[in-house]
Design a protein around this motif. Structure first.
Motif, PDB file in Angstrom:
ATOM      1  N   LEU A   1       1.699  -5.212   6.686  1.00  0.00           N
ATOM      2  CA  LEU A   1       1.918  -6.414   5.887  1.00  0.00           C
ATOM      3  C   LEU A   1       1.245  -6.243   4.537  1.00  0.00           C
ATOM      4  N   LEU A   2       2.061  -6.231   3.509  1.00  0.00           N
ATOM      5  CA  LEU A   2       1.578  -6.109   2.145  1.00  0.00           C
ATOM      6  C   LEU A   2       1.308  -7.507   1.598  1.00  0.00           C
ATOM      7  N   VAL A   3       0.112  -7.718   1.092  1.00  0.00           N
ATOM      8  CA  VAL A   3      -0.291  -8.993   0.499  1.00  0.00           C
ATOM      9  C   VAL A   3      -0.513  -8.719  -0.987  1.00  0.00           C
ATOM     10  N   ILE A   4       0.424  -9.183  -1.805  1.00  0.00           N
ATOM     11  CA  ILE A   4       0.355  -8.942  -3.243  1.00  0.00           C
ATOM     12  C   ILE A   4      -0.206 -10.190  -3.896  1.00  0.00           C
TER      13      ILE A   4
ATOM     14  N   GLU B   1      -1.578  -4.455  10.174  1.00  0.00           N
ATOM     15  CA  GLU B   1      -2.377  -3.755   9.165  1.00  0.00           C
ATOM     16  C   GLU B   1      -2.153  -4.469   7.841  1.00  0.00           C
ATOM     17  N   PHE B   2      -3.221  -5.055   7.286  1.00  0.00           N
ATOM     18  CA  PHE B   2      -3.129  -5.808   6.040  1.00  0.00           C
ATOM     19  C   PHE B   2      -3.399  -4.890   4.855  1.00  0.00           C
ATOM     20  N   HIS B   3      -2.474  -4.840   3.925  1.00  0.00           N
ATOM     21  CA  HIS B   3      -2.612  -4.062   2.688  1.00  0.00           C
ATOM     22  C   HIS B   3      -2.686  -5.076   1.555  1.00  0.00           C
ATOM     23  N   VAL B   4      -3.879  -5.335   1.043  1.00  0.00           N
ATOM     24  CA  VAL B   4      -4.069  -6.337  -0.006  1.00  0.00           C
ATOM     25  C   VAL B   4      -4.159  -5.615  -1.350  1.00  0.00           C
ATOM     26  N   VAL B   5      -3.192  -5.920  -2.235  1.00  0.00           N
ATOM     27  CA  VAL B   5      -3.116  -5.228  -3.517  1.00  0.00           C
ATOM     28  C   VAL B   5      -2.747  -6.204  -4.628  1.00  0.00           C
ATOM     29  N   ASP B   6      -3.026  -5.794  -5.858  1.00  0.00           N
ATOM     30  CA  ASP B   6      -2.585  -6.583  -7.004  1.00  0.00           C
ATOM     31  C   ASP B   6      -1.167  -6.139  -7.385  1.00  0.00           C
ATOM     32  N   PRO B   7      -0.476  -6.921  -8.208  1.00  0.00           N
ATOM     33  CA  PRO B   7       0.910  -6.588  -8.553  1.00  0.00           C
ATOM     34  C   PRO B   7       1.078  -5.216  -9.218  1.00  0.00           C
ATOM     35  N   VAL B   8       0.110  -4.794 -10.004  1.00  0.00           N
ATOM     36  CA  VAL B   8       0.206  -3.485 -10.657  1.00  0.00           C
ATOM     37  C   VAL B   8       0.161  -2.362  -9.618  1.00  0.00           C
ATOM     38  N   THR B   9      -0.735  -2.466  -8.660  1.00  0.00           N
ATOM     39  CA  THR B   9      -0.815  -1.457  -7.595  1.00  0.00           C
ATOM     40  C   THR B   9       0.466  -1.443  -6.776  1.00  0.00           C
ATOM     41  N   PHE B  10       1.031  -2.600  -6.539  1.00  0.00           N
ATOM     42  CA  PHE B  10       2.307  -2.649  -5.826  1.00  0.00           C
ATOM     43  C   PHE B  10       3.368  -1.870  -6.596  1.00  0.00           C
ATOM     44  N   LYS B  11       3.507  -2.160  -7.874  1.00  0.00           N
ATOM     45  CA  LYS B  11       4.547  -1.517  -8.691  1.00  0.00           C
ATOM     46  C   LYS B  11       4.315  -0.019  -8.852  1.00  0.00           C
ATOM     47  N   THR B  12       3.071   0.390  -9.055  1.00  0.00           N
ATOM     48  CA  THR B  12       2.799   1.800  -9.351  1.00  0.00           C
ATOM     49  C   THR B  12       2.586   2.668  -8.120  1.00  0.00           C
ATOM     50  N   TRP B  13       2.394   2.059  -6.961  1.00  0.00           N
ATOM     51  CA  TRP B  13       2.139   2.860  -5.768  1.00  0.00           C
ATOM     52  C   TRP B  13       3.071   2.503  -4.606  1.00  0.00           C
ATOM     53  N   TYR B  14       2.894   1.324  -4.049  1.00  0.00           N
ATOM     54  CA  TYR B  14       3.624   0.952  -2.836  1.00  0.00           C
ATOM     55  C   TYR B  14       5.138   0.947  -3.030  1.00  0.00           C
ATOM     56  N   GLU B  15       5.601   0.421  -4.147  1.00  0.00           N
ATOM     57  CA  GLU B  15       7.036   0.324  -4.372  1.00  0.00           C
ATOM     58  C   GLU B  15       7.713   1.698  -4.390  1.00  0.00           C
ATOM     59  N   LYS B  16       6.947   2.736  -4.668  1.00  0.00           N
ATOM     60  CA  LYS B  16       7.505   4.089  -4.721  1.00  0.00           C
ATOM     61  C   LYS B  16       7.830   4.660  -3.357  1.00  0.00           C
ATOM     62  N   PHE B  17       7.123   4.245  -2.301  1.00  0.00           N
ATOM     63  CA  PHE B  17       7.358   4.856  -0.995  1.00  0.00           C
ATOM     64  C   PHE B  17       7.873   3.905   0.084  1.00  0.00           C
ATOM     65  N   ILE B  18       7.925   2.622  -0.191  1.00  0.00           N
ATOM     66  CA  ILE B  18       8.453   1.685   0.812  1.00  0.00           C
ATOM     67  C   ILE B  18       9.967   1.807   0.824  1.00  0.00           C
ATOM     68  N   ASP B  19      10.497   2.239   1.959  1.00  0.00           N
ATOM     69  CA  ASP B  19      11.944   2.434   2.057  1.00  0.00           C
ATOM     70  C   ASP B  19      12.681   1.177   2.501  1.00  0.00           C
ATOM     71  N   VAL B  20      12.107   0.407   3.409  1.00  0.00           N
ATOM     72  CA  VAL B  20      12.708  -0.826   3.896  1.00  0.00           C
ATOM     73  C   VAL B  20      11.618  -1.889   3.919  1.00  0.00           C
ATOM     74  N   LYS B  21      11.955  -3.077   3.439  1.00  0.00           N
ATOM     75  CA  LYS B  21      10.953  -4.146   3.397  1.00  0.00           C
ATOM     76  C   LYS B  21      11.617  -5.474   3.693  1.00  0.00           C
ATOM     77  N   LYS B  22      10.791  -6.420   4.097  1.00  0.00           N
ATOM     78  CA  LYS B  22      11.271  -7.780   4.357  1.00  0.00           C
ATOM     79  C   LYS B  22      10.232  -8.741   3.814  1.00  0.00           C
ATOM     80  N   GLU B  23      10.659  -9.584   2.881  1.00  0.00           N
ATOM     81  CA  GLU B  23       9.748 -10.599   2.351  1.00  0.00           C
ATOM     82  C   GLU B  23       9.550 -11.664   3.422  1.00  0.00           C
ATOM     83  N   ILE B  24       8.302 -12.057   3.614  1.00  0.00           N
ATOM     84  CA  ILE B  24       7.948 -13.054   4.619  1.00  0.00           C
ATOM     85  C   ILE B  24       7.702 -14.379   3.908  1.00  0.00           C
ATOM     86  N   ASP B  25       8.517 -15.365   4.240  1.00  0.00           N
ATOM     87  CA  ASP B  25       8.390 -16.695   3.643  1.00  0.00           C
ATOM     88  C   ASP B  25       7.660 -17.614   4.612  1.00  0.00           C
ATOM     89  N   CYS B  26       6.767 -18.415   4.050  1.00  0.00           N
ATOM     90  CA  CYS B  26       6.094 -19.404   4.883  1.00  0.00           C
ATOM     91  C   CYS B  26       5.818 -20.653   4.087  1.00  0.00           C
TER      92      CYS B  26
END
Length: 124
Positions: free
Chosen positions: A68-71, A99-124
């Motif tokens: 779970l990515l927490v941006i 597994e909680f991955h807590v990151v800022d938006p820049v880290t998401f864009k420059t790192w996580y977004e490069k290797f995440i192949d499938v994702k699902k946004e969780i709405d609550c």
């Protein structure tokens, strides 16, 4: 040397553990919803994205976790405060292996977004 009986016990234990954990992956969103609500209380700006084997559907009940990515821009700068939040979130998970991955938006864009192949946004 392992006896046949010990091997049988190990197999039964692994089989039971696999059956217990399978439910978390078969309906991972149901286990993320209460966690999501708690995260939003702590970090109102958070965007939550599930990714990895749980989302792809190729999970192994004994080896996998639910990523779970927490941006957020609001993560506390102190590791201890973030660790306390993670403990609280884990308590809301119903025992799900998250597994909680807590990151800022820049880290998401420059790192996580490069290797995440499938994702699902969780709405609550």
């Amino acid at each position: 040397m392992t006896s046949v009986n010990e091997g049988g016990e190990n197999f039964r234990f692994a089989s039971a553990a696999s059956a217990r954990r399978r439910k978390y992956f078969e309906d991972y969103v149901a286990y993320l919803n209460p966690v999501c609500a708690e995260i939003k209380r702590d970090l109102p700006d958070a965007k939550l994205i599930a990714f990895g084997s749980a989302v792809r559907g190729d999970w192994d009940p004994l080896e996998s976790d639910i990523d779970l990515l927490v941006i957020t821009q609001m993560a506390p700068p102190e590791d201890l405060e973030l660790a306390k939040m993670r403990v609280k979130w884990r308590q809301k998970s119903g025992g799900a292996p998250i597994e909680f991955h807590v990151v800022d938006p820049v880290t998401f864009k420059t790192w996580y977004e490069k290797f995440i192949d499938v994702k699902k946004e969780i709405d609550c």
